[in-house]
Write a protein that holds these residues in place. Structure first.
Motif, PDB file in Angstrom:
ATOM      1  N   ALA A  38       3.391  24.379   2.420  1.00  0.00           N
ATOM      2  CA  ALA A  38       2.760  23.716   3.567  1.00  0.00           C
ATOM      3  C   ALA A  38       1.907  24.661   4.397  1.00  0.00           C
ATOM      4  N   ASP A  39       2.286  25.912   4.468  1.00  0.00           N
ATOM      5  CA  ASP A  39       1.558  26.877   5.291  1.00  0.00           C
ATOM      6  C   ASP A  39       0.661  27.787   4.473  1.00  0.00           C
ATOM      7  N   ASP A  40       0.447  27.452   3.222  1.00  0.00           N
ATOM      8  CA  ASP A  40      -0.365  28.289   2.331  1.00  0.00           C
ATOM      9  C   ASP A  40      -1.356  27.408   1.586  1.00  0.00           C
ATOM     10  N   PRO A  41      -2.504  27.091   2.201  1.00  0.00           N
ATOM     11  CA  PRO A  41      -3.474  26.187   1.563  1.00  0.00           C
ATOM     12  C   PRO A  41      -3.894  26.626   0.166  1.00  0.00           C
ATOM     13  N   PHE A  63      -7.368  12.999  13.231  1.00  0.00           N
ATOM     14  CA  PHE A  63      -7.405  13.759  11.980  1.00  0.00           C
ATOM     15  C   PHE A  63      -6.297  14.803  11.960  1.00  0.00           C
ATOM     16  N   GLY A  64      -5.681  14.988  10.793  1.00  0.00           N
ATOM     17  CA  GLY A  64      -4.678  16.026  10.610  1.00  0.00           C
ATOM     18  C   GLY A  64      -5.311  17.372  10.316  1.00  0.00           C
ATOM     19  N   ASP A  65      -4.468  18.389  10.203  1.00  0.00           N
ATOM     20  CA  ASP A  65      -4.951  19.763  10.042  1.00  0.00           C
ATOM     21  C   ASP A  65      -5.767  19.960   8.774  1.00  0.00           C
ATOM     22  N   GLU A  66      -5.322  19.389   7.652  1.00  0.00           N
ATOM     23  CA  GLU A  66      -6.039  19.606   6.393  1.00  0.00           C
ATOM     24  C   GLU A  66      -7.405  18.934   6.422  1.00  0.00           C
ATOM     25  N   VAL A  67      -7.498  17.745   7.004  1.00  0.00           N
ATOM     26  CA  VAL A  67      -8.792  17.069   7.115  1.00  0.00           C
ATOM     27  C   VAL A  67      -9.729  17.892   7.991  1.00  0.00           C
ATOM     28  N   LYS A  68      -9.226  18.384   9.110  1.00  0.00           N
ATOM     29  CA  LYS A  68     -10.063  19.209   9.991  1.00  0.00           C
ATOM     30  C   LYS A  68     -10.518  20.473   9.267  1.00  0.00           C
ATOM     31  N   ARG A  69      -9.607  21.074   8.499  1.00  0.00           N
ATOM     32  CA  ARG A  69      -9.962  22.295   7.766  1.00  0.00           C
ATOM     33  C   ARG A  69     -11.116  22.027   6.811  1.00  0.00           C
ATOM     34  N   ARG A  70     -11.043  20.937   6.078  1.00  0.00           N
ATOM     35  CA  ARG A  70     -12.073  20.664   5.071  1.00  0.00           C
ATOM     36  C   ARG A  70     -13.387  20.215   5.705  1.00  0.00           C
ATOM     37  N   VAL A  71     -13.322  19.463   6.791  1.00  0.00           N
ATOM     38  CA  VAL A  71     -14.548  19.076   7.485  1.00  0.00           C
ATOM     39  C   VAL A  71     -15.268  20.314   8.014  1.00  0.00           C
ATOM     40  N   MET A  72     -14.521  21.225   8.600  1.00  0.00           N
ATOM     41  CA  MET A  72     -15.125  22.451   9.141  1.00  0.00           C
ATOM     42  C   MET A  72     -15.704  23.306   8.028  1.00  0.00           C
ATOM     43  N   LYS A  80       0.840  -1.198   0.000  1.00  0.00           N
ATOM     44  CA  LYS A  80       0.000   0.000   0.000  1.00  0.00           C
ATOM     45  C   LYS A  80       0.879   1.254   0.000  1.00  0.00           C
ATOM     46  N   THR A  81       0.512   2.222  -0.835  1.00  0.00           N
ATOM     47  CA  THR A  81       1.363   3.398  -1.018  1.00  0.00           C
ATOM     48  C   THR A  81       0.899   4.607  -0.213  1.00  0.00           C
ATOM     49  N   ASN A  82       1.859   5.472   0.039  1.00  0.00           N
ATOM     50  CA  ASN A  82       1.651   6.687   0.822  1.00  0.00           C
ATOM     51  C   ASN A  82       0.729   7.662   0.096  1.00  0.00           C
ATOM     52  N   MET A  83       0.048   8.505   0.854  1.00  0.00           N
ATOM     53  CA  MET A  83      -0.923   9.428   0.279  1.00  0.00           C
ATOM     54  C   MET A  83      -1.249  10.530   1.267  1.00  0.00           C
ATOM     55  N   ASP A  84      -1.749  11.650   0.748  1.00  0.00           N
ATOM     56  CA  ASP A  84      -2.314  12.669   1.620  1.00  0.00           C
ATOM     57  C   ASP A  84      -3.489  12.075   2.375  1.00  0.00           C
ATOM     58  N   GLU A  85      -3.597  12.400   3.638  1.00  0.00           N
ATOM     59  CA  GLU A  85      -4.635  11.830   4.494  1.00  0.00           C
ATOM     60  C   GLU A  85      -6.018  11.986   3.879  1.00  0.00           C
ATOM     61  N   PHE A  86      -6.716  10.858   3.748  1.00  0.00           N
ATOM     62  CA  PHE A  86      -8.055  10.811   3.144  1.00  0.00           C
ATOM     63  C   PHE A  86      -8.075  11.441   1.752  1.00  0.00           C
ATOM     64  N   ALA A  87      -6.929  11.426   1.081  1.00  0.00           N
ATOM     65  CA  ALA A  87      -6.790  11.955  -0.288  1.00  0.00           C
ATOM     66  C   ALA A  87      -6.970  13.462  -0.356  1.00  0.00           C
ATOM     67  N   MET A  88      -6.737  14.147   0.741  1.00  0.00           N
ATOM     68  CA  MET A  88      -6.909  15.597   0.795  1.00  0.00           C
ATOM     69  C   MET A  88      -5.549  16.289   0.721  1.00  0.00           C
ATOM     70  N   GLY A  89      -5.151  16.626  -0.506  1.00  0.00           N
ATOM     71  CA  GLY A  89      -3.881  17.307  -0.675  1.00  0.00           C
ATOM     72  C   GLY A  89      -3.338  17.133  -2.072  1.00  0.00           C
ATOM     73  N   SER A  90      -2.289  17.903  -2.368  1.00  0.00           N
ATOM     74  CA  SER A  90      -1.687  17.888  -3.699  1.00  0.00           C
ATOM     75  C   SER A  90      -0.184  17.660  -3.640  1.00  0.00           C
ATOM     76  N   SER A  91       0.304  17.046  -2.554  1.00  0.00           N
ATOM     77  CA  SER A  91       1.755  16.917  -2.403  1.00  0.00           C
ATOM     78  C   SER A  91       2.200  15.688  -1.617  1.00  0.00           C
ATOM     79  N   THR A  92       1.273  14.982  -0.992  1.00  0.00           N
ATOM     80  CA  THR A  92       1.544  13.857  -0.080  1.00  0.00           C
ATOM     81  C   THR A  92       2.173  14.336   1.228  1.00  0.00           C
ATOM     82  N   GLU A  93       2.248  15.646   1.432  1.00  0.00           N
ATOM     83  CA  GLU A  93       2.768  16.177   2.692  1.00  0.00           C
ATOM     84  C   GLU A  93       1.755  16.062   3.824  1.00  0.00           C
TER      85      GLU A  93
END
Length: 497
Positions: free
Chosen positions: A419-422, A355-364, A122-135
């Motif tokens: 990373a700090d500029d969504p 949940f990571g920051d990006e997931v929380k951001r999108r859920v909110m 299984k390969t690495n990915m942005d959490e829950f597929a939310m992102g454009s960099s795998t960071e």
């Protein structure tokens, strides 16, 4: 014998079928490659060594018995960690599912196993597929094998990195707003988003249900077509699955020819924010299409300029609904279950930790867009824009057979730079999002290196729904023409790890 990790999937399958090499030998070569380089690349979250070798032995036994082997039997594959895989950890790049072992296979996984494809892990990915960099992976970023200080794209950066590092000849990704095509462009590989509903989503952990689509990733157009033909098709377990014959993508990939094809260049996909080296390679490739006999015209799709805004209301809204199931009550991480906290408190503590920051951001963001008093203003308006984008595509395909554009505005950017500029991160998907909103088919193929930084550039090819074969027709023609000019595949120019 040639390095088995450097062969195409098609050639590897031929060698296994003829007995020139065994599936076990091929699998062992790729596992050794993973051992040698993945500490640097971090393409994999889990390597299923025992399962891969067991499947390889099964393929060799079938051949020994004289059984007919499929077109990809014994070929290794890297699987994005978004598909449930029985007995193998599926984390979706998140701490909230760390260590979770699914009790069933996703339909894509079942089809791969039935086709005797060897799943390496299984390969690495942005959490829950939310992102454009795998960071945004909870387990750390992957590196781009062209330059390990740069991103391999996302959310499927692990799959694209595994291909580029020769850890696997095939991979599976998912594409919600460009997460197959954007990593393909940044790594010099081929990535395809099939028509929405063309590949089953059953067992694919949902991010945005009306946008998510699994698809093939490979180093050549033919390899992608062979994998596409294995995983595509109607599935009764998926209510969005299309009950129509799968387009003959393999024949199209074997006979790439654009003579007489009408190709539209999307006017809106250039200008401010686009790297000069990217536009240079795209313009050269458009001229190449003319030389190959295509009729090229400019096509305007004005609603595409609103796609990014519409996407970042629709996708978060759907994710806020889909991720509600991660409540610490049924599976996955559980925090605060000490008898002193209520069920609601356990859920809140678990989500805070899991949940990571990006997931929380999108859920909110999504919860807000769906809330009383804001639904029509935000989510409802975004769906209207989605309709306008679909109509722009319909008008465009009334004039041309396919559309082309840059896959991404820039080449691979340094890890940490955005990373700090969504918003800067979101702009990486500027060209890919419209196809997800409309549900049609799209592909990224490598077209060279940008002069500024020597990094890969991808061309996006877009076709109408259920005309996926057109992608392979154009992609194969361009691949052959480019390789004839270069004298070798683009990936041969990548630095050795």
């Amino acid at each position: 014998m040639a390095d088995l990790t450097r062969l195409t999937a098609a050639r590897t399958a031929e060698m296994i079928a003829s007995g020139e090499v065994t599936a076990v030998e091929v699998t062992e070569a790729h596992l050794a490659r993973i051992d040698a380089v993945d500490e640097k690349v971090h393409a994999f979250l889990h390597v299923d060594r025992e399962g891969a070798l067991a499947k390889a032995r099964e393929v060799d036994a079938k051949r020994a018995r004289g059984e007919q082997l499929g077109p990809l039997a014994g070929v290794p594959l890297a699987l994005k960690d978004l598909f449930t895989t029985k007995g193998v950890p599926t984390t979706v790049g998140s701490k909230i599912l760390e260590g979770w072992i699914p009790p069933y296979d996703a339909t894509v996984v079942r089809k791969l196993k039935e086709a005797d494809v060897v799943i390496l892990g299984k390969t690495n990915m942005d959490e829950f597929a939310m992102g454009s960099s795998t960071e945004n992976s909870a387990y750390g970023p992957s590196g781009n094998p062209w330059d390990l200080t740069r991103v391999p794209g996302g959310s499927g950066g692990g799959s694209s990195a595994a291909l580029t590092a020769y850890e696997a000849p095939l991979a599976i990704g998912t594409d919600t707003g460009g997460s197959i095509r954007q990593p393909a462009a940044l790594t010099g590989t081929v990535g395809v988003k099939p028509t929405y509903g063309g590949v089953s989503r059953y067992g694919m952990v949902a991010f945005s249900s009306s946008l998510d689509q699994g698809g093939p990733c490979a180093r050549t157009v033919l390899d992608a077509a062979l994998l596409h033909s294995v995983i595509a098709g109607h599935d009764e377990m998926d209510s969005t699955s299309i009950d129509q014959p799968v387009p003959d993508v393999v024949a199209a990939a074997r006979n790439g020819d654009v003579s007489g094809l009408r190709v539209g260049v999307v006017t809106e996909f250039r200008g401010e924010g686009y790297q000069a080296g990217v536009l240079q390679r795209v313009d050269e490739t458009v001229e190449l299409l003319r030389e190959l006999g295509a009729e090229v015209v400019e096509v305007s799709c004005p609603s595409f300029t609103k796609a990014l805004a519409a996407y970042y209301l629709i996708a978060p809204s759907e994710c806020s609904s889909n991720l509600a199931r991660f409540d610490a009550m049924r599976y996955g991480l559980r925090v605060g279950d000490d008898g002193e906290h209520s069920a609601e408190e356990v859920t809140a503590l678990t989500r805070e930790a899991g949940f990571g920051d990006e997931v929380k951001r999108r859920v909110m963001l999504g919860t807000y867009a769906l809330s009383s008093g804001y639904y029509d203003a935000y989510y409802g308006s975004a769906q209207k824009v989605r309709t306008l984008i679909t109509r722009d595509f319909e008008r465009a395909f009334g004039q041309v057979d396919v559309l082309v554009s840059p896959t991404t505005p820039t080449t691979a950017f340094p890890i940490g730079e955005r990373a700090d500029d969504p918003m800067a991160m979101y702009l990486a998907d500027l060209c890919t999002i419209p196809s997800n909103l409309a549900g049609n088919a799209a592909m990224s193929v490598p077209i060279g290196l940008a002069e500024e930084d020597g990094l890969p550039v991808g061309l996006q090819i877009i076709a109408p729904a259920m005309a996926d074969d057109r992608l392979y027709r154009v992609g194969a023609a361009l691949e052959a023409a480019h390789q004839a000019r270069w004298g070798h595949p683009l990936l041969e120019e990548a630095p050795s790890l």
